[in-house]
Scaffold this motif. Structure first.
Motif, PDB file in Angstrom:
ATOM      1  N   ILE A  94      -5.229  12.626   1.659  1.00 45.88           N
ATOM      2  CA  ILE A  94      -4.172  11.617   1.618  1.00 45.88           C
ATOM      3  C   ILE A  94      -4.832  10.250   1.677  1.00 45.88           C
ATOM      4  N   ASP A  95      -4.430   9.353   0.781  1.00 44.98           N
ATOM      5  CA  ASP A  95      -5.067   8.036   0.725  1.00 44.98           C
ATOM      6  C   ASP A  95      -4.170   7.070  -0.038  1.00 44.98           C
ATOM      7  N   GLY A  96      -4.595   5.807  -0.048  1.00 50.86           N
ATOM      8  CA  GLY A  96      -3.821   4.759  -0.693  1.00 50.86           C
ATOM      9  C   GLY A  96      -4.229   4.524  -2.125  1.00 50.86           C
ATOM     10  N   HIS A 135       1.377   8.635   8.817  1.00 44.40           N
ATOM     11  CA  HIS A 135       1.404   8.930   7.385  1.00 44.40           C
ATOM     12  C   HIS A 135       2.027  10.299   7.119  1.00 44.40           C
ATOM     13  N   TYR A 192       0.826   5.556  -0.074  1.00 45.53           N
ATOM     14  CA  TYR A 192      -0.023   6.706   0.200  1.00 45.53           C
ATOM     15  C   TYR A 192       0.441   7.922  -0.586  1.00 45.53           C
ATOM     16  N   ASP A 243       0.857  -1.178   0.000  1.00 41.38           N
ATOM     17  CA  ASP A 243       0.000   0.000   0.000  1.00 41.38           C
ATOM     18  C   ASP A 243       0.894   1.228   0.000  1.00 41.38           C
ATOM     19  N   GLU A 256      -7.300   8.746   6.663  1.00 48.19           N
ATOM     20  CA  GLU A 256      -5.876   8.431   6.515  1.00 48.19           C
ATOM     21  C   GLU A 256      -4.960   9.581   6.930  1.00 48.19           C
TER      22      GLU A 256
END
Length: 442
Positions: free
Chosen positions: A285-287, A215, A158, A156, A210
């Motif tokens: 922010i994300d995968g 992160h 980000y 994963d 997220e």
């Protein structure tokens, strides 16, 4: 022309390997002395449950069995880490031989307890240099204190998602690269509507899906522990800078209370009403999975993706990001370690297996060769670039799992809301608590 590796039609003779349990425990020595060329059945546990995920796993197992006709694999889905911890210690005929987990935080437990076998002898026997096969952050979260008891099984990555429509309407030419540019864009993209928003540039609050300390801290390259294993969040300036930046974003975008009230209007993170899908936020922010989810949700926000911005004084590291992923290993209680290793090796290093799995469940491939494969589809190049960026990093394995991240996050909640105001004193408290918790876990 295809660059995927061809699977051998038969199993090569497998030499017996003696494996020793971690010195951290009193677990007795175990041996890998089974003959992987003889007819054998092994059990594989994993946590996937969605129909497309199950099909992808079963398809790869079928490929493995075709290439290794003497090794039969019994697959058990929807296995949690709690069950893994209980079963691999107990052993027995019903326990797993090969185990996969989504929780990289538990690698420290798996390795230090001796629950998972040391894979170094297997890698050495087959002349596999992990550093030449897997990206550095993935190697980091699959080992603990030099013991490699797991390998990466997809990853994963980000990054920054942004609405191209919102950017066009705001006159923003492209995604920001530094955090000062990011702040300016987030403010410009924010449209207040009384006590709420009609559009928020970015949700900085730590409960914002997220938007977690771990992160964010990756963009500073912050290091959680020193060489002796002691927590050093108060000493690494990246953590204080990250928290200060985050609280400034909270203030600049309307304040904690207003943001929290708006956050409570968001839909489920993994559902169709995610705020990135609905346009409630312009950036997030994300995968890598988000684009596929947005497409399935028929999102109208015209999402694009770029690396998440970096601190202005680290502009040369732009392109970095946070990595995590799925891990797989061999249960140390297994009496079929050599045969089990053949499945682990196939699933983690065979390019065709890795690519087909990544294509099916839209995760980032975990090997360099798979990331270069022309057969790879559905994973935007930006995620592959972040995975290979020399500055990308992850949260390290710990003896007591992700407890240290929870401690940091708890302080983050108090700091962003104003309940705590001294960032340095707070981080010193985090260090003290983390060290205490790890000492108690030994």
């Amino acid at each position: 022309m295809s660059r995927t590796k061809k699977v051998a039609a038969a199993v090569a003779a497998t030499a017996a390997i003696t494996l020793f349990a971690s010195a951290c425990t009193s677990q007795s020595t175990t041996q890998a002395n089974d003959d992987a060329t003889k007819d054998v059945t092994i059990t594989f546990w994993h946590g996937w449950t969605a129909p497309n995920e199950l099909k992808a796993i079963n398809d790869n197992v079928a490929r493995f069995e075709k290439a290794h006709p003497n090794i039969h694999v019994k697959v058990q889905a929807n296995i949690t880490d709690d069950k893994i911890n209980q079963a691999v210690r107990a052993g027995g005929a019903s326990a797993a031989d090969v185990v996969s987990s989504f929780t990289t935080d538990n690698v420290g437990k798996f390795c230090s307890s001796g629950a998972f076998a040391d894979l170094a002898p297997f890698l050495k026997k087959d002349n596999i240099d992990p550093a030449k096969v897997f990206p550095k952050p993935m190697l980091e979260y699959t080992q603990f204190q030099g013991k490699r008891c797991t390998l990466p099984l997809l990853g994963d990555v980000y990054a920054l998602y942004y609405s191209q429509k919102a950017f066009r309407e705001a006159g923003i030419a492209g995604p920001p690269k530094t955090l000062s540019e990011f702040k300016a864009d987030a403010v410009k993209l924010t449209k207040s509507s009384g006590a709420s928003y009609s559009q928020l540039g970015f949700m900085p609050n730590f409960h914002g899906y997220e938007s977690t300390p771990g992160h964010f801290a990756a963009q500073w390259g912050a290091k959680y522990f020193d060489a002796s294993g002691k927590a050093q969040l108060a000493k690494d300036k990246g953590f204080a800078e990250m928290l200060t930046w985050q609280r400034d974003m909270v203030k600049s975008l309307g304040g904690f209370d207003k943001l929290e009230k708006y956050r409570n209007t968001f839909g489920d993170e993994f559902g169709a009403k995610n705020p990135l899908h609905t346009g409630q936020v312009a950036m997030g922010i994300d995968g890598e999975w988000r684009l596929g989810m947005a497409k399935e949700a028929n999102a109208t926000s015209d999402l694009a993706v770029a690396p998440f911005p970096v601190p202005d004084d680290q502009a040369d590291t732009y392109g970095r990001g946070y990595l995590s992923g799925t891990i797989v290993g061999v249960a140390n209680t297994s009496s079929k370690k050599n045969a089990s290793w053949e499945l682990v090796k196939f699933m983690t290093t065979d390019t065709q297996a890795v690519v087909s799995f990544a294509n099916a469940i839209h995760n980032v491939p975990s090997t360099f060769e798979a990331q270069k494969s022309p057969e790879l589809t559905g994973v935007p190049k930006v995620f592959l670039d972040i995975a290979q960026n020399q500055y990308s990093n992850t949260t390290p394995a710990s003896l007591n799992g992700g407890a240290y991240q929870v401690t940091l996050q708890d302080f983050g909640y108090a700091f962003e809301s104003g309940k705590k105001t001294d960032v340095q004193a707070g981080l010193q408290g985090v260090d003290a608590q983390v060290d205490k918790d790890i000492a108690q876990a030994k």
